[in-house]
Write a protein that holds these residues in place. Structure first.
Motif, PDB file in Angstrom:
ATOM      1  N   GLY A 169      -0.147   3.155  -8.181  1.00  0.00           N
ATOM      2  CA  GLY A 169       0.799   3.346  -7.088  1.00  0.00           C
ATOM      3  C   GLY A 169       0.753   4.764  -6.543  1.00  0.00           C
ATOM      4  O   GLY A 169      -0.222   5.502  -6.727  1.00  0.00           O
ATOM      5  N   PHE A 170       1.852   5.177  -5.899  1.00  0.00           N
ATOM      6  CA  PHE A 170       1.951   6.508  -5.326  1.00  0.00           C
ATOM      7  C   PHE A 170       3.078   7.279  -6.003  1.00  0.00           C
ATOM      8  O   PHE A 170       4.111   6.693  -6.365  1.00  0.00           O
ATOM      9  N   ILE A 171       2.883   8.560  -6.144  1.00  0.00           N
ATOM     10  CA  ILE A 171       3.928   9.396  -6.746  1.00  0.00           C
ATOM     11  C   ILE A 171       5.125   9.482  -5.810  1.00  0.00           C
ATOM     12  O   ILE A 171       6.272   9.332  -6.223  1.00  0.00           O
ATOM     13  N   ASP A 172       4.855   9.739  -4.551  1.00  0.00           N
ATOM     14  CA  ASP A 172       5.891   9.789  -3.525  1.00  0.00           C
ATOM     15  C   ASP A 172       5.224   9.578  -2.169  1.00  0.00           C
ATOM     16  O   ASP A 172       4.012   9.317  -2.085  1.00  0.00           O
ATOM     17  N   TYR A 173       5.997   9.705  -1.094  1.00  0.00           N
ATOM     18  CA  TYR A 173       5.439   9.442   0.226  1.00  0.00           C
ATOM     19  C   TYR A 173       4.399  10.495   0.612  1.00  0.00           C
ATOM     20  O   TYR A 173       3.465  10.209   1.375  1.00  0.00           O
ATOM     21  N   VAL A 174       4.550  11.723   0.090  1.00  0.00           N
ATOM     22  CA  VAL A 174       3.558  12.765   0.380  1.00  0.00           C
ATOM     23  C   VAL A 174       2.210  12.391  -0.220  1.00  0.00           C
ATOM     24  O   VAL A 174       1.155  12.538   0.416  1.00  0.00           O
ATOM     25  N   ASP A 175       2.216  11.898  -1.453  1.00  0.00           N
ATOM     26  CA  ASP A 175       0.985  11.456  -2.106  1.00  0.00           C
ATOM     27  C   ASP A 175       0.341  10.332  -1.307  1.00  0.00           C
ATOM     28  O   ASP A 175      -0.886  10.303  -1.136  1.00  0.00           O
ATOM     29  N   MET A 176       1.142   9.432  -0.813  1.00  0.00           N
ATOM     30  CA  MET A 176       0.625   8.316  -0.020  1.00  0.00           C
ATOM     31  C   MET A 176      -0.014   8.802   1.279  1.00  0.00           C
ATOM     32  O   MET A 176      -1.099   8.342   1.674  1.00  0.00           O
ATOM     33  N   ILE A 177       0.627   9.758   1.943  1.00  0.00           N
ATOM     34  CA  ILE A 177       0.098  10.285   3.208  1.00  0.00           C
ATOM     35  C   ILE A 177      -1.276  10.906   2.999  1.00  0.00           C
ATOM     36  O   ILE A 177      -2.227  10.620   3.738  1.00  0.00           O
ATOM     37  N   PHE A 178      -1.417  11.726   1.970  1.00  0.00           N
ATOM     38  CA  PHE A 178      -2.695  12.395   1.755  1.00  0.00           C
ATOM     39  C   PHE A 178      -3.770  11.427   1.268  1.00  0.00           C
ATOM     40  O   PHE A 178      -4.958  11.634   1.527  1.00  0.00           O
ATOM     41  N   ARG A 179      -3.369  10.365   0.573  1.00  0.00           N
ATOM     42  CA  ARG A 179      -4.352   9.354   0.168  1.00  0.00           C
ATOM     43  C   ARG A 179      -4.859   8.586   1.389  1.00  0.00           C
ATOM     44  O   ARG A 179      -6.030   8.187   1.431  1.00  0.00           O
ATOM     45  N   ILE A 180      -3.997   8.362   2.366  1.00  0.00           N
ATOM     46  CA  ILE A 180      -4.449   7.740   3.615  1.00  0.00           C
ATOM     47  C   ILE A 180      -5.413   8.670   4.344  1.00  0.00           C
ATOM     48  O   ILE A 180      -6.432   8.224   4.891  1.00  0.00           O
ATOM     49  N   PHE A 181      -5.114   9.958   4.354  1.00  0.00           N
ATOM     50  CA  PHE A 181      -6.034  10.938   4.950  1.00  0.00           C
ATOM     51  C   PHE A 181      -7.391  10.871   4.254  1.00  0.00           C
ATOM     52  O   PHE A 181      -8.449  10.877   4.914  1.00  0.00           O
ATOM     53  N   MET A 185       2.339  -8.370  12.169  1.00  0.00           N
ATOM     54  CA  MET A 185       2.459  -8.800  10.787  1.00  0.00           C
ATOM     55  C   MET A 185       2.951  -7.642   9.935  1.00  0.00           C
ATOM     56  O   MET A 185       2.422  -6.533  10.036  1.00  0.00           O
ATOM     57  N   ARG A 186       3.948  -7.879   9.106  1.00  0.00           N
ATOM     58  CA  ARG A 186       4.489  -6.824   8.250  1.00  0.00           C
ATOM     59  C   ARG A 186       4.446  -7.265   6.783  1.00  0.00           C
ATOM     60  O   ARG A 186       4.632  -8.440   6.470  1.00  0.00           O
ATOM     61  N   THR A 187       4.174  -6.295   5.915  1.00  0.00           N
ATOM     62  CA  THR A 187       4.105  -6.537   4.478  1.00  0.00           C
ATOM     63  C   THR A 187       4.880  -5.444   3.777  1.00  0.00           C
ATOM     64  O   THR A 187       4.770  -4.267   4.138  1.00  0.00           O
ATOM     65  N   PHE A 188       5.637  -5.835   2.759  1.00  0.00           N
ATOM     66  CA  PHE A 188       6.397  -4.877   1.962  1.00  0.00           C
ATOM     67  C   PHE A 188       5.679  -4.680   0.635  1.00  0.00           C
ATOM     68  O   PHE A 188       5.364  -5.643  -0.071  1.00  0.00           O
ATOM     69  N   TRP A 189       5.428  -3.406   0.288  1.00  0.00           N
ATOM     70  CA  TRP A 189       4.685  -3.092  -0.932  1.00  0.00           C
ATOM     71  C   TRP A 189       5.535  -2.228  -1.868  1.00  0.00           C
ATOM     72  O   TRP A 189       6.139  -1.252  -1.439  1.00  0.00           O
ATOM     73  N   ASN A 190       5.532  -2.620  -3.129  1.00  0.00           N
ATOM     74  CA  ASN A 190       6.143  -1.797  -4.168  1.00  0.00           C
ATOM     75  C   ASN A 190       5.134  -0.739  -4.585  1.00  0.00           C
ATOM     76  O   ASN A 190       4.034  -1.059  -5.044  1.00  0.00           O
ATOM     77  N   THR A 191       5.453   0.524  -4.426  1.00  0.00           N
ATOM     78  CA  THR A 191       4.493   1.606  -4.660  1.00  0.00           C
ATOM     79  C   THR A 191       4.634   2.278  -6.021  1.00  0.00           C
ATOM     80  O   THR A 191       3.915   3.224  -6.312  1.00  0.00           O
ATOM     81  N   THR A 192       5.525   1.804  -6.875  1.00  0.00           N
ATOM     82  CA  THR A 192       5.720   2.412  -8.195  1.00  0.00           C
ATOM     83  C   THR A 192       5.050   1.541  -9.251  1.00  0.00           C
ATOM     84  O   THR A 192       5.302   0.334  -9.336  1.00  0.00           O
ATOM     85  N   GLY A 193       4.178   2.174 -10.047  1.00  0.00           N
ATOM     86  CA  GLY A 193       3.507   1.444 -11.117  1.00  0.00           C
ATOM     87  C   GLY A 193       2.444   0.480 -10.639  1.00  0.00           C
ATOM     88  O   GLY A 193       1.995  -0.381 -11.393  1.00  0.00           O
ATOM     89  N   GLY A 194       2.018   0.593  -9.416  1.00  0.00           N
ATOM     90  CA  GLY A 194       1.019  -0.312  -8.856  1.00  0.00           C
ATOM     91  C   GLY A 194       1.465  -0.816  -7.508  1.00  0.00           C
ATOM     92  O   GLY A 194       2.644  -0.802  -7.169  1.00  0.00           O
ATOM     93  N   LEU A 195       0.511  -1.287  -6.737  1.00  0.00           N
ATOM     94  CA  LEU A 195       0.800  -1.767  -5.386  1.00  0.00           C
ATOM     95  C   LEU A 195       0.944  -3.286  -5.435  1.00  0.00           C
ATOM     96  O   LEU A 195      -0.041  -4.026  -5.473  1.00  0.00           O
ATOM     97  N   THR A 196       2.183  -3.759  -5.424  1.00  0.00           N
ATOM     98  CA  THR A 196       2.459  -5.191  -5.498  1.00  0.00           C
ATOM     99  C   THR A 196       3.310  -5.594  -4.305  1.00  0.00           C
ATOM    100  O   THR A 196       4.178  -4.841  -3.859  1.00  0.00           O
ATOM    101  N   PRO A 197       3.089  -6.793  -3.758  1.00  0.00           N
ATOM    102  CA  PRO A 197       3.858  -7.233  -2.577  1.00  0.00           C
ATOM    103  C   PRO A 197       5.290  -7.592  -2.936  1.00  0.00           C
ATOM    104  O   PRO A 197       5.583  -8.061  -4.036  1.00  0.00           O
ATOM    105  N   LEU A 198       6.184  -7.378  -1.988  1.00  0.00           N
ATOM    106  CA  LEU A 198       7.596  -7.717  -2.126  1.00  0.00           C
ATOM    107  C   LEU A 198       7.981  -8.710  -1.041  1.00  0.00           C
ATOM    108  O   LEU A 198       7.360  -8.766   0.026  1.00  0.00           O
ATOM    109  N   GLN A 199       9.019  -9.460  -1.297  1.00  0.00           N
ATOM    110  CA  GLN A 199       9.486 -10.435  -0.326  1.00  0.00           C
ATOM    111  C   GLN A 199      10.349  -9.796   0.757  1.00  0.00           C
ATOM    112  O   GLN A 199      10.433 -10.295   1.871  1.00  0.00           O
ATOM    113  N   GLU A 200      11.019  -8.715   0.417  1.00  0.00           N
ATOM    114  CA  GLU A 200      11.896  -8.039   1.368  1.00  0.00           C
ATOM    115  C   GLU A 200      11.885  -6.547   1.087  1.00  0.00           C
ATOM    116  O   GLU A 200      11.319  -6.080   0.098  1.00  0.00           O
TER     117      GLU A 200
END
Length: 308
Positions: free
Chosen positions: A122-134, A1-16
């Protein structure tokens, strides 16, 4: 299962897919693997490594792609030797593509998405996202450790009432889970230490790394404490079992010795030999009285010596 998320200004689902969005892949199917390999040209062995349940925490680069494998806590829903274990979570990134892949549906990732949606930042960038997952993984280690602690206390209460195999086996399985946790947390710490020098971090990322280090250190110390407590508990109950076994064997030995003398007396008077009591009407009573007297005397001696 795959989900696309918009990471700017909040985490919202995308269709593609859109550039710089987050692609979350959970329990990937063959179709998902084909999409990732053919559409985004991800190295095929990345997904193979992530699917390996024993894959250690690490990172590597290949043709511009970065792969980070993080060990996260996982609870097995079915009865297992290790009810609490860890599984690999893969983070794949290249320029405007960020993908997370996990072959297990974990409460941690569900909670991670829910929490980020509540934050609404949301996330500032992919680095912010990585450390938040950590950070989320470290927090969930602490949650699972608290559950393990409750299970240890429950098993100890049952063992205080009665030493049984079920509770002892349960403690042994929890010991296995703590071993997995300790190994995975140590691997995540080493991975985080290396990523600090490989990723482009800013001041906010540095603060996030500090929070992650604090949570991971607490999780590691808690795991070590619970492991030591569990090991001490197992040793204690092992000593209790051995002591109970020694007590039972000592009692059985004493009873055997006590019963041996009446048997000896009965055998002695029952021999087909002249003993002077063949014609006596009190022969049986004498043998019986002698057997009882010897048995009582031996019982008193063993009781005085605290052998019974």
């Amino acid at each position: 299962m795959r989900t696309f998320w918009n990471t700017t200004g909040g985490l919202t689902p995308l269709q593609e897919w859109r550039p710089n969005c987050w692609i979350q892949v959970t329990c990937p199917t063959d179709e998902d693997r084909q999409l990732l390999e053919q559409t985004y040209n991800i190295p095929d062995y990345f997904l193979t490594d992530i699917s390996d349940t024993d894959e250690r925490a690490r990172y590597e680069y290949d043709d511009g792609w970065m792969l980070i494998i993080l060990r996260i806590p996982y609870v097995k829903e079915i009865r297992s030797r290790t009810p609490y274990t860890t599984v690999p979570l893969g983070i794949i990134h290249k320029r405007d593509v960020t993908i997370t892949v996990c072959y297990y549906e974990t409460n941690m990732m569900i909670d991670f998405v829910s929490y980020q949606q509540k934050r609404g930042e949301g996330f500032i960038d992919y680095v912010d996202m990585i450390f938040r997952i950590f950070l989320s993984s470290a927090v969930w280690y602490l949650k699972r450790l608290k559950q393990i602690s409750n299970l240890i206390d429950k098993a100890k209460r049952n063992l205080d009432k009665e030493v049984n195999n079920e509770s002892l086996i349960g403690l042994s399985r929890l010991q296995d889970s703590l071993t997995y946790f300790a190994t995975s947390i140590r691997g995540n710490e080493n991975l985080l230490a290396k990523l600090k020098f490989k990723l482009q971090i800013d001041e906010l990322d540095a603060d996030m790394i500090e929070d992650v280090n604090i949570e991971m250190s607490q999780a590691k110390e808690t795991t070590n404490i619970y492991s030591d407590i569990l090991e001490s508990t197992m040793d204690t109950y092992s000593s209790i079992i051995n002591n109970n076994m020694n007590t039972v064997m000592r009692t059985l030995t004493s009873v055997t010795i006590i019963m041996m003398f009446p048997t000896f007396i009965a055998s002695l008077f029952g021999m087909n030999l002249v003993n002077g009591m063949e014609e006596s009407p009190f022969g049986f009573l004498v043998a019986l009285a002698l057997s009882v007297a010897v048995s009582v005397l031996l019982w008193w001696i063993f009781r005085h010596k605290r052998l019974i």
